[in-house]
Design an enzyme around this catalytic site. Structure first.
Site, PDB file in Angstrom:
ATOM      1  CE1 TYR A   1      40.610  73.908  34.822  1.00 45.01           C
ATOM      2  CE2 TYR A   1      43.522  74.040  36.625  1.00 45.01           C
ATOM      3  CZ  TYR A   1      42.365  73.261  35.737  1.00 45.01           C
ATOM      4  OH  TYR A   1      42.690  71.594  35.035  1.00 45.01           O
TER       5      TYR A   1
ATOM      6  CG  PHE B   1      33.890  49.012  49.170  1.00 44.91           C
ATOM      7  CD1 PHE B   1      31.812  48.157  49.312  1.00 44.91           C
ATOM      8  CD2 PHE B   1      33.382  49.695  48.626  1.00 44.91           C
ATOM      9  CE1 PHE B   1      31.490  48.562  48.784  1.00 44.91           C
ATOM     10  CE2 PHE B   1      32.700  50.002  47.318  1.00 44.91           C
ATOM     11  CZ  PHE B   1      31.116  49.113  48.062  1.00 44.91           C
ATOM     12  CB  THR B   2      33.261  46.645  44.755  1.00 44.22           C
ATOM     13  OG1 THR B   2      32.934  47.454  44.781  1.00 44.22           O
ATOM     14  CG2 THR B   2      32.683  44.645  44.906  1.00 44.22           C
TER      15      THR B   2
ATOM     16  CG  ASP C   1      36.408  53.403  53.393  1.00 40.59           C
ATOM     17  OD1 ASP C   1      36.167  54.506  53.089  1.00 40.59           O
ATOM     18  OD2 ASP C   1      36.374  52.716  51.913  1.00 40.59           O
TER      19      ASP C   1
ATOM     20  CE  LYS D   1      28.823  55.515  49.500  1.00 41.30           C
ATOM     21  NZ  LYS D   1      30.144  56.079  47.957  1.00 41.30           N
TER      22      LYS D   1
ATOM     23  NE  ARG E   1      26.699  44.699  47.396  1.00 40.71           N
ATOM     24  CZ  ARG E   1      27.623  44.849  46.464  1.00 40.71           C
ATOM     25  NH1 ARG E   1      28.275  45.818  46.884  1.00 40.71           N
ATOM     26  NH2 ARG E   1      27.553  45.172  45.234  1.00 40.71           N
TER      27      ARG E   1
ATOM     28  CG  PHE F   1      27.608  43.372  41.413  1.00 36.70           C
ATOM     29  CD1 PHE F   1      29.135  43.285  40.800  1.00 36.70           C
ATOM     30  CD2 PHE F   1      27.692  44.749  40.955  1.00 36.70           C
ATOM     31  CE1 PHE F   1      30.241  44.205  41.327  1.00 36.70           C
ATOM     32  CE2 PHE F   1      28.269  46.137  41.490  1.00 36.70           C
ATOM     33  CZ  PHE F   1      29.717  45.766  41.615  1.00 36.70           C
TER      34      PHE F   1
HETATM   35  C1  P71 Z   1      26.956  52.014  47.824  1.00 43.08           C
HETATM   36  C2  P71 Z   1      28.727  52.518  46.839  1.00 43.08           C
HETATM   37  C3  P71 Z   1      28.407  52.796  45.787  1.00 43.08           C
HETATM   38  C4  P71 Z   1      28.699  51.765  44.568  1.00 43.08           C
HETATM   39  C5  P71 Z   1      29.914  51.218  44.577  1.00 43.08           C
HETATM   40  C6  P71 Z   1      30.799  50.035  43.658  1.00 43.08           C
HETATM   41  C7  P71 Z   1      29.175  48.982  43.892  1.00 43.08           C
HETATM   42  C8  P71 Z   1      27.893  49.637  43.876  1.00 43.08           C
HETATM   43  C9  P71 Z   1      27.711  50.306  44.993  1.00 43.08           C
HETATM   44  C10 P71 Z   1      30.872  52.828  47.867  1.00 43.08           C
HETATM   45  C11 P71 Z   1      31.729  53.486  48.798  1.00 43.08           C
HETATM   46  C12 P71 Z   1      31.731  51.882  50.002  1.00 43.08           C
HETATM   47  C13 P71 Z   1      33.327  52.444  50.808  1.00 43.08           C
HETATM   48  C14 P71 Z   1      33.224  52.338  51.470  1.00 43.08           C
HETATM   49  C15 P71 Z   1      34.690  53.506  48.907  1.00 43.08           C
HETATM   50  C16 P71 Z   1      33.266  53.303  48.081  1.00 43.08           C
HETATM   51  C17 P71 Z   1      33.724  54.198  47.389  1.00 43.08           C
HETATM   52  N1  P71 Z   1      29.681  52.598  47.581  1.00 43.08           N
HETATM   53  N2  P71 Z   1      34.196  53.092  49.971  1.00 43.08           N
HETATM   54  O1  P71 Z   1      27.748  51.402  49.175  1.00 43.08           O
HETATM   55  O2  P71 Z   1      30.507  52.048  50.330  1.00 43.08           O
HETATM   56  O3  P71 Z   1      33.076  55.155  46.475  1.00 43.08           O
HETATM   57  O4  P71 Z   1      31.214  55.653  45.196  1.00 43.08           O
HETATM   58  O5  P71 Z   1      31.829  57.401  46.192  1.00 43.08           O
HETATM   59  O6  P71 Z   1      33.491  56.298  44.344  1.00 43.08           O
HETATM   60  O7  P71 Z   1      26.819  51.625  47.571  1.00 43.08           O
HETATM   61  P1  P71 Z   1      32.365  56.046  45.831  1.00 43.08           P
END
Ligand code: P71
Length: 465
Positions: free
Chosen positions: A71, A123-124, A214, A257, A381, A448
């Protein structure tokens, strides 16, 4: 033209099969013409996202076996901390379950009610976390990024005129921090130059503003710097990364990623105050500060993946595989965003389906047609992702109406890229026969993911809504 040579060989495989044409038609109908709602077993080649979909190496899997699931004080945490110090040069790290966990802690710590966060596009999840903290995200990316045809080598750059105007208009005290994304996702995976990062730092020093990166796709961005920016032609990727990070006060990182893992994230900083505040919050929202929502074995995989993902030979293959798919599509005259970015090829749906009005959702239509045609899953997108205006309730129709073909890392072969390109080129040749969609179910948030559609038949293209 040939695809790039893979700098690895395949030790384990997972079988995939192409569903019959009849099953593909049924499946997309059952999914309400939304690729997020397809079952994975109905998909042949999954280009929905590059997030958490990488193939891990034997070295990472071996690391999983030495997971220390204590832990507190897990040795894998210290391996992760060391990897971040070596590759990115930050001193302090706070682990989280994935990227949005890090965004939550970092953006809440730095944003006060009514403050503004300038960023190169948005980013969303980043936008949501700034808004939940009471702030507003404002786009300060260069105009070139909004034009799919523009070939600027660093389309992710910050526009200093826009940034300075914003700071002067509102006063520096109204700016929470300046946020810079590497390899800007929503712009098509477009990189930021080292010079731009250096100048952001100088400008922010003048106004005493913090700079937060980021770094989710920073290794891929570093490759583009080496490829395109004068003076970096022979610089090791890790040296490029360390210089990039030296221009920031901290970062948030979705490890799913560029760290080549299926889950994980962290924030990192050299600022003791940010570290203490976020470390205080991690125990409330994620887990103890030496695991932050990840298992010990996951932290080990991230530590090893961060180092592997920064290797030049790997990145060269990676970036060129994405580019290979883009080049094949270009040869077939399919309209794509130029130049091809780091993690995905984006198709310009407005040019692909010019006969469809915006409210027949060209990008949504195209992603469902690609699946029906070939079993390849892609992501919309465009207007569906963008949503409605908070005040007027009207649909927003952004300039970019795109379909994203996101390439998982080390997962698909160049033959998979050729199959994908061939199917899309065939579809392009019969594009005039493709009817649009009507939205029949619309969730209130992040529509979406769960919206449902019905297919219209020609000539039923009249707008009712
Ligand atoms: C991508 C994603 C994952 C995603 C997120 C929301 C809707 C659909 C798909 C995530 C990112 C990203 C950037 C630049 C932070 C996150 C969040 N991308 N910054 O492209 O591209 O990270 O998913 O690990 O929480 O499919 P997280």
């Amino acid at each position: 033209m040939k695809g790039p040579v893979e700098p690895f060989k395949i030790k384990v495989i997972e079988s995939v099969k192409i569903p019959s044409e009849k099953r593909r038609m049924e499946a997309i109908r059952e999914a309400g013409f939304n690729t997020f709602l397809l079952l994975s077993e109905d998909v042949f080649i999954d280009l929905l996202t590059d997030s958490g979909t990488s193939a891990m190496s034997d070295n990472q899997w071996a690391g999983m076996m030495i997971g220390d699931e204590a832990y507190a004080g897990s040795k894998n945490f210290f391996n992760l901390e060391k990897a971040v110090q070596d590759v990115l040069g930050y001193k302090y790290i706070v682990p989280t379950h994935q990227g949005r966990g890090a965004e939550h802690l970092m953006y809440k710590t730095l944003t006060n009610e009514g403050q503004i966060v300038p960023r190169n596009m948005y980013f969303t999840t980043s936008k949501v976390h700034v808004e939940l903290a009471g702030g507003t995200m404002v786009d300060v990316i260069i105009d070139n990024a909004h034009d799919p045809e523009n070939g600027h080598p660093f389309k992710g750059n910050i526009d200093f005129k826009k940034l300075e105007k914003l700071i002067e208009e509102h006063g520096p005290e109204k700016i929470a921090f300046v946020n810079v994304e590497m390899d800007v996702n929503m712009a098509g995976g477009q990189p930021v130059s080292m010079q731009n990062l250096r100048e952001v730092r100088e400008l922010c020093n003048n106004y005493k503003l913090k700079v937060i990166f980021d770094t989710t796709r920073s290794s891929e961005n570093a490759y583009f710097i080496r490829e395109r920016e004068k003076g970096y032609e022979n610089t090791p990727i890790v040296d490029i990364l360390r210089e990039m990070m030296s221009y920031s006060d901290g970062c948030i990182y979705s490890s799913k990623k560029d760290c080549l893992v299926n889950i994980g994230g962290f924030l990192a900083t050299n600022d003791k105050d940010i570290f203490q505040k976020t470390r205080g919050m991690v125990v409330v929202y994620e887990g103890l500060h030496t695991y932050g929502g990840m298992a010990g074995r996951d932290m080990e995989a991230v530590a090893r993946g961060l180092r592997e993902g920064a290797q030049y030979e790997y990145l060269k293959y990676r970036i060129n595989q994405v580019r290979y798919l883009g080049e094949l599509l270009k040869e077939g005259n399919v309209p794509i965003v130029k130049p091809v970015g780091g993690h995905a090829v984006f198709i310009d749906a407005l040019k692909f389906l010019p006969h469809l009005p915006r409210e027949r959702w060209p990008a949504q239509t195209l992603s469902s047609e690609i699946y029906a045609d070939s079993g390849v899953r892609t992501m919309e997108r465009g207007a569906i992702s963008k949503g409605r205006d908070k005040i007027t309730g009207k649909n927003i129709f952004p300039k970019l109406e795109l379909v994203r073909l996101t390439i998982p890392r080390r997962v698909y072969t160049n033959t998979h890229m050729e199959y994908t390109a061939e199917s899309i080129i065939n579809l392009y040749e019969k594009k005039d026969t493709i009817p649009g969609l009507k939205m029949v179910f619309e969730p209130e948030y992040l529509r979406f993911f769960q919206a449902r559609f019905e297919q219209l038949s020609f000539p039923q293209q009249v707008i009712y809504s």
